[in-house]
Motif scaffolding. Structure first.
Motif, PDB file in Angstrom:
ATOM      1  N   TYR A 130       0.836  -1.200   0.000  1.00 39.88           N
ATOM      2  CA  TYR A 130       0.000   0.000   0.000  1.00 39.88           C
ATOM      3  C   TYR A 130       0.872   1.252   0.000  1.00 39.88           C
ATOM      4  O   TYR A 130       1.872   1.325   0.728  1.00 39.88           O
ATOM      5  CB  TYR A 130      -0.934   0.004   1.207  1.00 39.88           C
ATOM      6  CG  TYR A 130      -2.078  -0.976   1.091  1.00 39.88           C
ATOM      7  CD1 TYR A 130      -3.368  -0.542   0.791  1.00 39.88           C
ATOM      8  CD2 TYR A 130      -1.878  -2.341   1.265  1.00 39.88           C
ATOM      9  CE1 TYR A 130      -4.419  -1.444   0.676  1.00 39.88           C
ATOM     10  CE2 TYR A 130      -2.922  -3.248   1.142  1.00 39.88           C
ATOM     11  CZ  TYR A 130      -4.184  -2.798   0.848  1.00 39.88           C
ATOM     12  OH  TYR A 130      -5.220  -3.690   0.729  1.00 39.88           O
ATOM     13  N   ASP A 131       0.476   2.232  -0.802  1.00 39.85           N
ATOM     14  CA  ASP A 131       1.217   3.488  -0.883  1.00 39.85           C
ATOM     15  C   ASP A 131       1.162   4.249   0.431  1.00 39.85           C
ATOM     16  O   ASP A 131       0.226   4.092   1.228  1.00 39.85           O
ATOM     17  CB  ASP A 131       0.645   4.377  -1.996  1.00 39.85           C
ATOM     18  CG  ASP A 131       0.837   3.772  -3.381  1.00 39.85           C
ATOM     19  OD1 ASP A 131       1.664   2.858  -3.521  1.00 39.85           O
ATOM     20  OD2 ASP A 131       0.149   4.224  -4.326  1.00 39.85           O
ATOM     21  N   ALA A 132       2.167   5.096   0.654  1.00 38.05           N
ATOM     22  CA  ALA A 132       2.180   5.992   1.804  1.00 38.05           C
ATOM     23  C   ALA A 132       1.012   6.974   1.659  1.00 38.05           C
ATOM     24  O   ALA A 132       0.608   7.317   0.546  1.00 38.05           O
ATOM     25  CB  ALA A 132       3.503   6.732   1.870  1.00 38.05           C
ATOM     26  N   PRO A 133       0.446   7.460   2.782  1.00 35.62           N
ATOM     27  CA  PRO A 133       0.890   7.204   4.156  1.00 35.62           C
ATOM     28  C   PRO A 133       0.328   5.926   4.758  1.00 35.62           C
ATOM     29  O   PRO A 133       0.601   5.614   5.908  1.00 35.62           O
ATOM     30  CB  PRO A 133       0.353   8.415   4.909  1.00 35.62           C
ATOM     31  CG  PRO A 133      -0.932   8.737   4.194  1.00 35.62           C
ATOM     32  CD  PRO A 133      -0.656   8.449   2.734  1.00 35.62           C
ATOM     33  N   ASN A 134      -0.475   5.178   3.993  1.00 40.23           N
ATOM     34  CA  ASN A 134      -1.071   3.950   4.505  1.00 40.23           C
ATOM     35  C   ASN A 134       0.002   3.016   5.047  1.00 40.23           C
ATOM     36  O   ASN A 134       0.038   2.703   6.227  1.00 40.23           O
ATOM     37  CB  ASN A 134      -1.878   3.281   3.380  1.00 40.23           C
ATOM     38  CG  ASN A 134      -2.646   2.056   3.828  1.00 40.23           C
ATOM     39  OD1 ASN A 134      -2.079   1.138   4.404  1.00 40.23           O
ATOM     40  ND2 ASN A 134      -3.941   2.036   3.567  1.00 40.23           N
ATOM     41  N   GLY A 135       0.866   2.529   4.152  1.00 39.22           N
ATOM     42  CA  GLY A 135       1.993   1.716   4.587  1.00 39.22           C
ATOM     43  C   GLY A 135       1.674   0.284   4.965  1.00 39.22           C
ATOM     44  O   GLY A 135       2.545  -0.436   5.461  1.00 39.22           O
TER      45      GLY A 135
END
Length: 236
Positions: free
Chosen positions: A97-102
């Motif tokens: 998952y892309d930031a800011p999810n992470g």
């Protein structure tokens, strides 16, 4: 799991979708393909299911970018995440998952690890005991669409997916993970562009796939994941 409802085990997988899983057609050029003939004159749901299965049976790896939209009905809340997904047969998957999810969802074929960055916790579940939907399982060389689901062909125009077909799948073996899955299939390539997973509570977990690439080498270690120090690991 609140942040990652991918496969209701917790992916995609999806899912579902998965699923999946899955719905506006991706911006892929195939979305502009001419709509197929009416369902009564065109291929049956079973035939389309076989085409999809044959396509993924011929692939060793699958990589795409995804947009996941998870709608919680009772709270009227919609959450959207983006990232990259990679599948490799047999049974391996990796959602980044892309930031800011992470967040991360990783399976080496034996253990599924679902890491929630915000909650500093990770769920570990044996693949054998998990309930990841067959809707995404075929991407990993697991399951058979025409055997795992009762398939029904929906009106693509009414579903606003005129570049392909929309299959509604009802699992032949009841599962608490989901009730139905919708597969949005590109008519020209037989690839699944979108997966929508519906559960008994009316929640919707949708995955839109774009920029798909098949049979490309996968970076070593892609299906391995070690959570950061301090992460609480939860096992069944």
């Amino acid at each position: 799991m609140r942040k990652v409802s991918l496969l209701s085990i917790a992916p995609f997988v999806a899912a579902v979708a998965v699923l999946p899983a899955a719905l506006v057609l991706s911006s892929d050029a195939h979305a502009q393909a001419k709509a197929p003939a009416a369902a009564s004159k065109g291929p049956s749901a079973e035939e389309i299911g076989k085409r999809v299965q044959n396509f993924y049976d011929s692939t060793k790896t699958f990589k795409a970018t995804f947009t996941q939209t998870y709608t919680i009905k009772v709270q009227n809340v919609k959450k959207e995440s983006k990232g990259t997904v990679i599948f490799e047969k047999p049974g391996k998957m990796s959602f980044t998952y892309d930031a800011p999810n992470g967040n991360r969802v990783v399976s080496d074929g034996n253990i599924i690890r679902v890491y929630e960055k915000e909650n500093e916790q990770m769920f570990e579940t044996p693949v054998k005991g998990s309930q990841y939907p067959a809707a995404l399982a075929f991407l990993m060389g697991k399951g058979q669409l025409t055997k795992d689901f009762d398939l029904k062909l929906l009106d693509a125009a009414q579903m606003k997916f005129e570049g392909g077909y929309v299959l509604e799948g009802t699992p032949r073996e009841a599962t608490p993970a989901y009730q139905k899955v919708l597969l949005y299939v590109d008519a020209q390539t037989n690839q699944v562009r979108r997966v929508l997973v519906l559960d008994a509570q009316g929640n919707r977990n949708r995955f839109d796939f774009s920029a798909p690439v098949v049979n490309q080498p996968v970076t070593k270690g892609e299906f391995e994941f070690t959570a950061p120090p301090g992460t609480r690991v939860i096992k069944p």
